[in-house]
Every structure is written in C-alpha cells, then in structure tokens.
Design an enzyme around this catalytic site. Structure first.
Site: not given
Length: 222
Positions: A9-11
């Site tokens: 996931a990006s964050t």
C-alpha cells in the site's frame, strides 16, 4: 515452486494486508500454498522497496510472485519497470496477478507442450507491460489532479496546508512550560522528536512574546 505473496500500500494510513484473504483463497482453490508473505507500505512509483527486494533475494529460479493487481507491483516509469522486470527475469521468477488470467499459466504444467507454454509466456509478458503502463498513467493522472486541486484551493483561499495537531501542541506546552519538564522528557511522553518539541515551544513563545525574548534560551535547555 514456491509462491511468495507480495502486498503493498502506498501510505501507512492504508491497509497493505487488505487483499491477504483474496490471495490466500486464490492459491488454496488451485491446490497450492503461499510459502511466505512480504508486506510493506511504500509508493509503487519507487524501487526503494525493502520487502520487494528481500523477496527477490530469497526467491529461486522457478518460484513465483503473487500479487492482487499489477499496480501493487509497479507504478514505475518505463526505465524503472524495465529494471524491475530484468531483476525478476534474471532469476526466472514468474509473476502471477489476480487481475491477469494469462499469468495463471505459471501454476500449470505445460511440460508436454512447450509451444503452448512459450506462447502463453509471451502473451503474459505483453499484458504485464500494458497493465504496468496503465498503472503508471493512473498514478500520474492522480498526481496531476491533486496538484490542480491544490492550486485551485490556494487561489480560492481554501488551502491551509498541513494543519498542526492542536491537542499534541497543547500537551507539549503544558509539559514543557507549565510543568517544567525537559525537552527530552516532553518528547518521550508526547511520542515526538526533541526537535519538534523545540519548534512547538519556540513558536508558542514567539506568539506570546513578539520581540522573541527568551527563545534562544529555551532552545538550549534540554
């Protein structure tokens, strides 16, 4: 063949483990098992991904990387995607993506039909390139829309930038100035860095004392 599941996931605010059940069900239905999980929260537009690099280091020729979607593996530009593919192909690792049915061939035995296997690998490689390009474009489009939204908000006077944690700031001021705790103690209790404690305190003192008296002494008191 070992199957290594990769979740990204990006964050940190996003749940990288969200698709774990889907991947587990996918391999179970096909009579396989996941040998290991590699999970991280980092942008897919960068190759600075410790868990992905660890997966590639641990994998052996003939193993497979299992992902939910191609964009979990890459939102890289052309050069980055080319480099990642070279890293993967240099170890003869297959990519299996739930959104790419042609990639399922890696789970099947085509030893008796080498031509069919070769054709499916070629088709799968082409599809991977196409989906990686789409993922990159989606990433760029979202970044562009975000930038345009910020510019519009700034022009309309609605964008204030990142807002401070008011409660945390109040706790810092209370512990530091009212209770007389040291910078180090305050940082430990509030779960922030000593530099943040100094910055918050200096800002508070500056607002309370426009001439800035005593600010330098405050920064030096640990």
């Amino acid at each position: 063949m070992y199957i290594f599941a990769y979740l990204r996931a990006s964050t940190r605010e996003q749940d990288a483990k969200r698709a774990k059940n889907r991947l587990q069900q996918f391999v179970t239905e096909r009579g396989h098992r996941i040998a290991s999980w590699y999970i991280e929260n980092v942008s897919g537009a960068s190759l600075q991904r410790p868990e992905l690099m660890r997966l590639l280091e641990n994998a052996a020729p003939g193993d497979a990387i299992l992902i939910e979607q191609v964009d979990r593996l890459s939102r890289l530009d052309d050069d980055g995607w080319k480099l990642l593919k070279e890293l993967i192909s240099s170890k003869s690792i297959s990519i299996i993506s739930l959104d790419l049915p042609t990639s399922y061939v890696a789970l099947e035995n085509h030893r008796g039909d080498e031509f069919t296997a070769a054709m499916l690998r070629a088709i799968n490689s082409m599809m991977l390139d196409m989906l990686a390009a789409i993922a990159r474009k989606d990433y760029q489009d979202r970044r562009r829309r975000q930038s345009e939204g910020i510019v519009k908000a700034v022009e309309g006077g609605k964008f204030k930038g990142r807002q401070p944690n008011i409660l945390m700031h109040k706790n810092v001021i209370k512990l530091r100035l009212h209770n007389g705790m040291s910078i180090r103690e305050t940082a430990s209790i509030c779960g922030i860095s000593e530099r943040q404690v100094i910055r918050i305190t200096q800002r508070h003192l500056s607002n309370s004392d426009p001439e800035g008296k005593g600010v330098d002494d405050e920064a030096n008191s640990i």
